[in-house]
Scaffold this motif. Structure first.
Motif, mmCIF file in Angstrom:
data_model
loop_
_atom_site.group_PDB
_atom_site.id
_atom_site.type_symbol
_atom_site.label_atom_id
_atom_site.label_comp_id
_atom_site.label_asym_id
_atom_site.label_seq_id
_atom_site.Cartn_x
_atom_site.Cartn_y
_atom_site.Cartn_z
ATOM 1 N N MET A 1 29.107 41.446 50.682
ATOM 2 C CA MET A 1 28.914 41.789 52.208
ATOM 3 C C MET A 1 28.394 40.457 52.667
ATOM 4 O O MET A 1 27.421 39.872 51.971
ATOM 5 C CB MET A 1 27.931 42.954 52.474
ATOM 6 N N ALA A 2 28.776 40.113 53.984
ATOM 7 C CA ALA A 2 28.203 39.058 54.648
ATOM 8 C C ALA A 2 28.255 37.823 54.082
ATOM 9 O O ALA A 2 27.556 36.811 54.341
ATOM 10 C CB ALA A 2 26.964 39.234 55.036
ATOM 11 N N LYS B 1 33.442 35.985 54.357
ATOM 12 C CA LYS B 1 34.991 36.060 53.925
ATOM 13 C C LYS B 1 35.798 36.333 55.133
ATOM 14 O O LYS B 1 36.809 35.759 55.280
ATOM 15 C CB LYS B 1 35.301 37.638 53.277
ATOM 16 N N ASP C 1 39.087 45.623 56.766
ATOM 17 C CA ASP C 1 37.996 46.379 57.639
ATOM 18 C C ASP C 1 38.442 46.210 59.078
ATOM 19 O O ASP C 1 38.197 47.471 59.839
ATOM 20 C CB ASP C 1 36.650 46.062 57.382
ATOM 21 N N VAL D 1 33.498 50.525 60.866
ATOM 22 C CA VAL D 1 33.429 51.003 59.600
ATOM 23 C C VAL D 1 32.085 51.873 59.452
ATOM 24 O O VAL D 1 32.016 52.867 58.584
ATOM 25 C CB VAL D 1 33.323 49.856 58.500
ATOM 26 N N PHE E 1 32.340 55.302 57.705
ATOM 27 C CA PHE E 1 31.478 55.990 56.979
ATOM 28 C C PHE E 1 30.851 57.387 57.021
ATOM 29 O O PHE E 1 30.749 58.285 56.115
ATOM 30 C CB PHE E 1 30.365 55.006 56.222
ATOM 31 N N PHE F 1 37.037 56.138 52.990
ATOM 32 C CA PHE F 1 37.056 55.029 53.493
ATOM 33 C C PHE F 1 37.715 53.840 52.245
ATOM 34 O O PHE F 1 38.553 53.098 52.542
ATOM 35 C CB PHE F 1 35.677 54.207 53.716
ATOM 36 N N ARG F 2 37.202 54.169 51.034
ATOM 37 C CA ARG F 2 37.556 53.469 49.876
ATOM 38 C C ARG F 2 39.072 53.592 49.527
ATOM 39 O O ARG F 2 39.831 52.857 49.467
ATOM 40 C CB ARG F 2 36.829 53.832 48.631
ATOM 41 N N GLU G 1 41.064 51.672 52.407
ATOM 42 C CA GLU G 1 40.904 50.153 52.410
ATOM 43 C C GLU G 1 41.772 49.792 51.168
ATOM 44 O O GLU G 1 42.422 48.675 51.022
ATOM 45 C CB GLU G 1 39.345 50.018 51.695
ATOM 46 N N GLY H 1 36.852 44.671 52.104
ATOM 47 C CA GLY H 1 35.514 44.537 52.208
ATOM 48 C C GLY H 1 34.871 44.247 50.832
ATOM 49 O O GLY H 1 35.615 44.193 49.843
ATOM 50 N N GLY H 2 33.585 43.911 50.885
ATOM 51 C CA GLY H 2 32.938 43.407 49.896
ATOM 52 C C GLY H 2 33.120 44.594 48.370
ATOM 53 O O GLY H 2 32.824 44.050 47.298
ATOM 54 N N GLY H 3 33.568 45.740 48.794
ATOM 55 C CA GLY H 3 33.378 46.771 47.511
ATOM 56 C C GLY H 3 34.722 46.859 46.868
ATOM 57 O O GLY H 3 34.755 47.471 45.831
ATOM 58 N N ARG I 1 26.455 47.577 58.179
ATOM 59 C CA ARG I 1 26.763 47.767 56.529
ATOM 60 C C ARG I 1 25.838 48.910 56.086
ATOM 61 O O ARG I 1 24.757 48.945 55.673
ATOM 62 C CB ARG I 1 26.227 46.425 55.834
ATOM 63 N N PRO I 2 26.649 50.205 56.027
ATOM 64 C CA PRO I 2 25.973 51.506 55.712
ATOM 65 C C PRO I 2 25.606 51.456 54.447
ATOM 66 O O PRO I 2 24.474 52.136 54.192
ATOM 67 C CB PRO I 2 27.332 52.353 55.830
ATOM 68 N N LEU I 3 26.046 50.772 53.626
ATOM 69 C CA LEU I 3 25.489 50.694 52.056
ATOM 70 C C LEU I 3 24.402 49.856 51.888
ATOM 71 O O LEU I 3 23.502 50.012 51.047
ATOM 72 C CB LEU I 3 26.682 50.134 51.088
ATOM 73 N N ARG J 1 28.423 44.311 40.941
ATOM 74 C CA ARG J 1 29.576 43.800 41.352
ATOM 75 C C ARG J 1 30.134 42.405 40.834
ATOM 76 O O ARG J 1 31.348 42.139 40.713
ATOM 77 C CB ARG J 1 29.906 43.697 42.659
HETATM 78 C C1 S3P Z 1 31.220 47.088 52.123
HETATM 79 C C2 S3P Z 1 31.313 45.940 52.490
HETATM 80 C C3 S3P Z 1 31.844 45.904 54.239
HETATM 81 C C4 S3P Z 1 32.544 47.162 54.494
HETATM 82 C C5 S3P Z 1 31.660 48.473 54.163
HETATM 83 C C6 S3P Z 1 31.255 48.392 52.601
HETATM 84 C C7 S3P Z 1 30.856 46.996 50.549
HETATM 85 O O1 S3P Z 1 32.504 44.840 54.485
HETATM 86 O O2 S3P Z 1 33.855 47.292 53.890
HETATM 87 O O3 S3P Z 1 30.594 48.306 54.801
HETATM 88 O O4 S3P Z 1 30.910 47.922 49.714
HETATM 89 O O5 S3P Z 1 30.575 46.067 50.116
HETATM 90 P P1 S3P Z 1 31.968 43.221 54.303
HETATM 91 O O6 S3P Z 1 32.091 42.777 52.816
HETATM 92 O O7 S3P Z 1 33.081 42.683 55.211
HETATM 93 O O8 S3P Z 1 30.787 43.159 54.818
#
Ligand code: S3P
Length: 188
Positions: A19-20, A23, A42, A53, A57, A65-66, A69, A87-89, A127-129, A147
């Motif tokens: 995240m952040a 990207k 996203d 997002v 969530f 969401f997953r 995505e 997204g980063g996940g 970023r909810p996580l 990750r």
């Molecule tokens: C997530 C990253 C977010 C977004 C969500 C979950 C993650 O995107 O998909 O909050 O699980 O890493 P960014 O990577 O663009 O922040």
């Protein structure tokens, strides 16, 4: 847009990273340099549902969401001449980084947990996580450690600290040219 991309326009670039990591900004810069289509997953989901997002969530939960995505990312990865930014996940979903279409070249944007939390806090509570406050750094360190083995599978690793998106976009293009050039030589 740069001229003469015919040597590399059969590929698709997948940007992964925490995240952040930057990207989205890099995806935009690369799209500007190449004229390729940018699929920012996203933003695409947010546009489809008309909310953030974080709200999705909250309303539908992370598993929903997953799968949303994942479906959109896999669809975009089937195309060529595309820059795909999930997204980063996404990269940590089972088997995803190990089973990519042959035309996909992957780039990992490296960022430390500390920088990610700092950058995320500047962007607001999106970023909810990560959540907010003192626990955000712990959450970022834990998630990043989980990750990293998946991100590490990327073809190209780029440090983002103090680097501008346009500079990184140039490095990706150079990498693609080198790689596609040597693949062509091997085939001859
Ligand atoms: C997530 C990253 C977010 C977004 C969500 C979950 C993650 O995107 O998909 O909050 O699980 O890493 P960014 O990577 O663009 O922040």
């Amino acid at each position: 847009m740069v001229n003469g991309l015919s040597d590399i326009d059969h590929v698709t670039v997948l940007l992964v990273g925490f995240m952040a990591a930057g990207k989205t900004a890099l995806g935009r810069a690369l799209a500007e340099r190449t004229g390729w289509t940018l699929m920012d997953v996203d933003r695409d989901i947010e546009a489809a549902y008309g909310c953030s997002v974080a709200q999705l969530f909250e309303d539908f939960g992370e598993p929903w969401f997953r799968s949303e995505e994942d479906r959109r990312t896999l669809e975009a990865l089937d195309l060529t001449g595309t820059i795909v930014v999930p997204g980063g996940g996404w990269a940590a979903l089972p088997g995803r980084m190990e089973r990519l279409p042959a035309h996909v070249r992957t780039v990992w944007l490296r960022v430390t947990a500390e920088s990610a939390v700092l950058r995320a806090s500047k962007e607001g509570d999106t970023r909810p996580l990560l959540g907010a406050g003192p626990t955000a750094l712990d959450a970022a360190r834990r998630l990043l450690a989980e990750r990293e083995p998946y991100y590490r599978l990327a073809d190209l690793h780029l440090d983002t600290e103090g680097r501008l998106p346009l500079e990184l976009a140039g490095e990706i293009l150079e990498f693609l040219r080198r790689r596609e050039g040597s693949a062509r030589l091997k085939r001859q």
